[in-house]
Design a protein around this motif. Structure first.
Motif, PDB file in Angstrom:
ATOM      1  N   VAL A 186     -13.807 -29.240 -47.792  1.00  0.00           N
ATOM      2  CA  VAL A 186     -14.536 -28.766 -48.971  1.00  0.00           C
ATOM      3  C   VAL A 186     -15.975 -29.271 -48.929  1.00  0.00           C
ATOM      4  N   LYS A 187     -16.157 -30.508 -48.475  1.00  0.00           N
ATOM      5  CA  LYS A 187     -17.507 -31.085 -48.436  1.00  0.00           C
ATOM      6  C   LYS A 187     -18.337 -30.501 -47.292  1.00  0.00           C
ATOM      7  N   ILE A 188     -17.674 -30.052 -46.237  1.00  0.00           N
ATOM      8  CA  ILE A 188     -18.387 -29.326 -45.180  1.00  0.00           C
ATOM      9  C   ILE A 188     -18.909 -28.010 -45.744  1.00  0.00           C
ATOM     10  N   ASP A 189     -18.103 -27.336 -46.583  1.00  0.00           N
ATOM     11  CA  ASP A 189     -18.550 -26.114 -47.272  1.00  0.00           C
ATOM     12  C   ASP A 189     -19.837 -26.381 -48.053  1.00  0.00           C
ATOM     13  N   LYS A 190     -19.812 -27.468 -48.824  1.00  0.00           N
ATOM     14  CA  LYS A 190     -20.967 -27.799 -49.668  1.00  0.00           C
ATOM     15  C   LYS A 190     -22.200 -28.073 -48.813  1.00  0.00           C
ATOM     16  N   LEU A 191     -22.017 -28.818 -47.715  1.00  0.00           N
ATOM     17  CA  LEU A 191     -23.138 -29.118 -46.823  1.00  0.00           C
ATOM     18  C   LEU A 191     -23.704 -27.838 -46.225  1.00  0.00           C
ATOM     19  N   GLU A 220     -27.795 -35.990 -50.055  1.00  0.00           N
ATOM     20  CA  GLU A 220     -26.676 -36.271 -50.952  1.00  0.00           C
ATOM     21  C   GLU A 220     -25.388 -35.624 -50.438  1.00  0.00           C
ATOM     22  N   ALA A 221     -25.484 -34.334 -50.036  1.00  0.00           N
ATOM     23  CA  ALA A 221     -24.302 -33.627 -49.526  1.00  0.00           C
ATOM     24  C   ALA A 221     -23.846 -34.223 -48.199  1.00  0.00           C
ATOM     25  N   SER A 222     -24.831 -34.574 -47.346  1.00  0.00           N
ATOM     26  CA  SER A 222     -24.500 -35.157 -46.045  1.00  0.00           C
ATOM     27  C   SER A 222     -23.879 -36.537 -46.206  1.00  0.00           C
ATOM     28  N   SER A 223     -24.440 -37.333 -47.129  1.00  0.00           N
ATOM     29  CA  SER A 223     -23.900 -38.675 -47.363  1.00  0.00           C
ATOM     30  C   SER A 223     -22.498 -38.611 -47.952  1.00  0.00           C
ATOM     31  N   ASP A 224     -22.282 -37.629 -48.825  1.00  0.00           N
ATOM     32  CA  ASP A 224     -20.947 -37.460 -49.412  1.00  0.00           C
ATOM     33  C   ASP A 224     -19.911 -37.172 -48.326  1.00  0.00           C
ATOM     34  N   LEU A 225     -20.267 -36.255 -47.412  1.00  0.00           N
ATOM     35  CA  LEU A 225     -19.372 -35.934 -46.291  1.00  0.00           C
ATOM     36  C   LEU A 225     -19.198 -37.133 -45.372  1.00  0.00           C
ATOM     37  N   THR A 226     -20.324 -37.818 -45.096  1.00  0.00           N
ATOM     38  CA  THR A 226     -20.274 -38.987 -44.200  1.00  0.00           C
ATOM     39  C   THR A 226     -19.389 -40.087 -44.783  1.00  0.00           C
TER      40      THR A 226
END
Length: 576
Positions: A186-191, A220-226
Motif C-alpha cells: 500500500v505504501k509503495i502505491d502511495k510513493l 515523507e512517503a519514502s520515509s514511511d515506506l523505508t
C-alpha cells in the motif's frame, strides 16, 4: 495466490521437469553424507586406499550429477516464472484496457502501475523459490530424518527437542512480520502516486516554487515506506540468527552425545560425521522453508491485489450480439432525458438533458466551470453510462452497440491533450492506423499544425517526447485535433479543445473545419463565446441542467445565463 497459478498451464512440462531435477538433486545431496561415512569407516579407518579412491570418485560423479540437476532446475524454473509473469502482466493490462473511467477512478492509476509491475515481480520471485523449495525443503527434511535415524536412532532423539523449537521460532517471527508485508505494498502505491504527480506536474511545481514542498511530500512517503521495510526486516533479521543458534547448539549436543556413544562402541566416527551432516541438512531445509514463510505472505498480498484487478468486472460491458445499424442514419446523436451521477456523489452531474444533433450541424456546449459539459460529451463514446434516460447514436442506444462499433464513428479530442512517445506522424496516425502520408499532412493542415511541424528539425519524423513535453500546449491540442481529423469519423467531439489556441489560430481552425466536416456531426465544448457564436445550435448548461438551447441571437434574447457569459467576455460594441 492459487488462482493465479492457472497461468502456469502453458509451462506445465517445464514445471514437471523442474520438480524431477530438484528431486534428483535432493537425492544426490542426501546420498553424499552416507558415501562420506563409508569412506571414513571402511576406507580411512582400515587404511584401504583403493576403497577411498573408488568411493571418492563415485562421490564426485554423484556431486556433479546433482550440480547439473540444480543448474537445469534453476534454468527451467526461471523461464517458467518469467513466462508466468509475462502472461499475468499481459492479462492485467488487457483487462485494465476494458475498464471504464469508473474503475480507473476507484483503483487509481498509480496503484494499477504498482500492481502491474512490483506486485507481479514479487510473484515471479516467489514462484522461482516455490518451485525449487517446495520439493527440496520437505524432501530434505524428511529424508534427512530418515537417514539420521538409520545411522543412530537414539541420537535422533535430539530432533524431538530441536524441531519443535525451530518451528515455534519461525511461527512467532513470521506471524509478526506478515501485516507489515501487506502494508508495504500500500505504501509503495502511495510513493508511486507522489512520484507520478511530482514528475507530471513539474512545470506547475516550479512555477509556484513548490519544489521544497514536493520534496518533503516525497521524503515523507519514502520515509514511511523505508520505516516499514526496516521494521519488517528487523523482525525477519532475528529469524536466521536464532535458527543458526539453535542449529549450532544442536551440533554441540550431537557431538557431546555422539562422543559418549563412540566411546561405548555404539557408533562409528564416520556415522557421527554423516549424522551431523544430516542434522545440518534438516536445519537448512527448515531455514529454506522459513524463507518461503517470509516471501509467501508478501506474495499473497500482491496476488490479492492482482486478483482484485482481474476479478473487477467493468461497469460497462460489450453486448454479445449488437443491434444492426439502421440505414439512413450517419452521425445522428440524441440525448433523451439523460441523468448521470458520479459514484458516491450526492447530486447528479447532469440532470434531464435532452437534445438532438444532426450531420452537417455544429452543436456547441457552453457553461460555467463544473456545469457538466465534459461529463455530457463523455457519455457519447461511453466513458460512462447514463444513470437514466438514453444516449442514442444513429438511432441506437449506445448500450446496444459494441464499444468498438460505437467509437469507430467518433473522433474525440479530449480536454487535456495527450500525446504518445513516437514521431509526429505516428501521433497523428494514431487516429487511423495505416493512414497515408498525404492524409496525415492534410489533417495537420486543417488542424493548423503543419506550420510548426515543418519548422521542426525532422518535420513529421520529429520525435515527440513522453507526454509531449517538447511541444507547447497549443501544439499538443492541434496535434490532438489532427489525430481526430485523419480518422474522418461521422461524429466529431471537441471537448474544450481550442482553449490553448490564440484567437487568430482558433478562428482559422474553425474556418478550416467547416469545409472538412460538412457531412459530419460536430459537438464543441468551449469556454469562449467567440468559439461558439457561429454554431447552428448552442446548449447552455447551468449546474448540470439545460438553461437554454438555440442560436447565439436566440439565446441572447431568451437565456439570462448565456447573456451573463457573453457580457463577461465581450465588450458592448462586440455584442452589438
Amino acid at each position: 495466490m492459487l488462482k493465479l497459478f492457472r497461468f502456469l498451464k502453458p509451462f506445465r512440462v517445464q514445471v514437471i521437469f523442474v520438480f524431477v531435477f530438484v528431486f534428483l538433486q535432493t537425492l544426490s545431496d542426501l546420498y553424499l553424507p552416507t558415501l562420506m561415512s563409508d569412506i571414513v569407516d571402511y576406507g580411512v579407518m582400515k587404511g584401504d586406499n583403493a576403497y577411498i579412491w573408488r568411493i571418492g570418485g563415485f562421490m564426485l560423479l554423484v556431486a556433479a550429477a546433482g550440480g547439473l540437476c540444480s543448474v537445469a532446475a534453476s534454468y527451467m524454473s526461471s523461464r517458467s516464472a518469467l513466462g508466468f509473469g509475462r502472461m499475468v502482466r499481459g492479462k492485467v493490462f488487457s483487462h485494465v484496457e476494458n475498464f471504464s473511467q469508473q474503475e480507473f477512478d476507484r483503483i487509481g492509476t498509480a496503484s494499477l502501475i504498482t500492481r502491474t509491475t512490483n506486485d507481479i515481480t514479487q510473484l515471479q520471485q516467489v514462484l522461482v523459490m516455490m518451485m525449487r523449495l517446495m520439493i527440496t525443503a520437505p524432501l530434505m527434511c524428511i529424508g534427512g530424518i530418515i537417514m539420521a535415524v538409520s545411522k543412530d536412532a537414539k541420537l535422533s532423539l535430539v530432533f524431538v527437542v530441536v524441531l519443535p523449537l525451530l518451528a515455534l521460532v519461525i511461527y512467532l517471527v513470521v506471524r509478526r512480520g506478515i501485516p507489515y508485508f501487506k502494508a508495504m505494498q500500500v505504501k509503495i502505491d502511495k510513493l508511486n502516486r507522489v512520484l507520478r504527480e511530482g514528475l507530471t506536474g513539474i512545470r506547475v511545481i516550479r512555477s509556484f516554487d513548490r519544489v521544497r514542498h514536493e520534496k518533503e511530500r516525497f521524503d515523507e512517503a519514502s520515509s514511511d515506506l523505508t520505516n516499514t521495510a526496516v521494521r519488517v526486516n528487523k523482525i525477519m533479521a532475528v529469524l536466521f540468527p536464532l535458527m543458526m543458534l539453535v542449529m549450532n547448539v544442536s551440533t554441540v549436543a550431537i557431538l557431546a552425545i555422539g562422543a559418549v556413544r563412540i566411546d561405548h562402541n555404539d557408533l562409528q566416527i564416520g556415522s557421527l560425521m554423516a549424522f551431523i551432516q544430516y542434522a545440518s541438512q534438516i536445519m537448512f531445509s527448515l531455514m529454506m522453508g522459513s524463507m518461503m514463510f517470509v516471501m509467501v505472505p508478501r506474495a499473497s498480498a500482491s496476488a490479492g491485489r492482482i486478483n482484485e484487478v482481474l476479478d473487477m468486472e467493468p461497469a460497462m460491458k460489450d453486448i454479445t450480439s449488437p443491434a444492426a445499424l439502421q440505414e439512413g442514419y450517419q452521425g445522428y446523436i440524441e440525448f433523451d432525458h439523460v441523468t448521470f451521477s458520479y459514484p458516491g456523489a450526492e447530486e447528479p452531474a447532469i440532470s434531464d438533458i435532452s437534445f438532438r444533433a444532426s450531420p452537417g450541424e455544429v452543436t456547441a456546449i457552453i457553461g460555467g466551470t463544473g456545469s457538466g459539459k465534459s461529463t455530457l460529451v463523455g457519455l457519447i463514446p461511453r466513458f460512462y453510462d447514463a444513470g437514466s434516460g438514453s444516449v442514442r447514436v444513429d438511432g441506437l442506444d449506445v448500450r446496444d452497440m459494441t464499444q468498438e462499433q460505437l467509437r469507430a464513428k467518433i473522433g474525440f479530442v479530449p480536454q487535456k491533450a495527450v500525446l504518445f512517445t513516437g514521431t509526429v506522424a505516428d501521433n497523428i496516425r494514431y487516429g487511423k492506423d495505416g493512414a497515408t502520408d498525404e492524409e496525415v499532412r492534410h489533417a495537420a493542415e486543417i488542424a493548423q499544425a503543419s506550420g510548426f511541424i515543418d519548422e521542426m528539425e525532422k518535420g513529421y519524423d520529429s520525435v515527440i517526447e513522453q507526454g509531449g513535453n517538447n511541444v507547447s500546449g497549443g501544439q499538443k491540442q492541434r496535434l490532438s485535433i489532427a489525430r481526430a481529423l485523419v480518422r474522418k469519423p461521422e461524429i466529431y467531439v471537441f471537448d474544450d479543445s481550442f482553449s490553448a489556441l490564440d484567437f487568430k489560430t482558433d478562428a482559422k481552425l474553425r474556418a478550416a473545419l467547416k469545409s472538412e466536416t460538412t457531412d459530419a456531426t460536430v459537438l464543441i465544448v468551449a469556454q469562449r463565446v467567440s468559439t461558439v457564436m457561429d454554431a447552428d445550435r448552442i446548449i447552455v448548461l447551468d449546474e448540470g441542467k439545460v438553461s437554454g438551447i438555440g442560436t447565439h441571437q436566440e439565446l441572447m434574447e431568451t437565456s439570462e445565463v448565456y447573456r451573463e457569459i457573453v457580457s463577461s467576455q465581450l465588450s458592448e460594441e462586440e455584442i452589438a
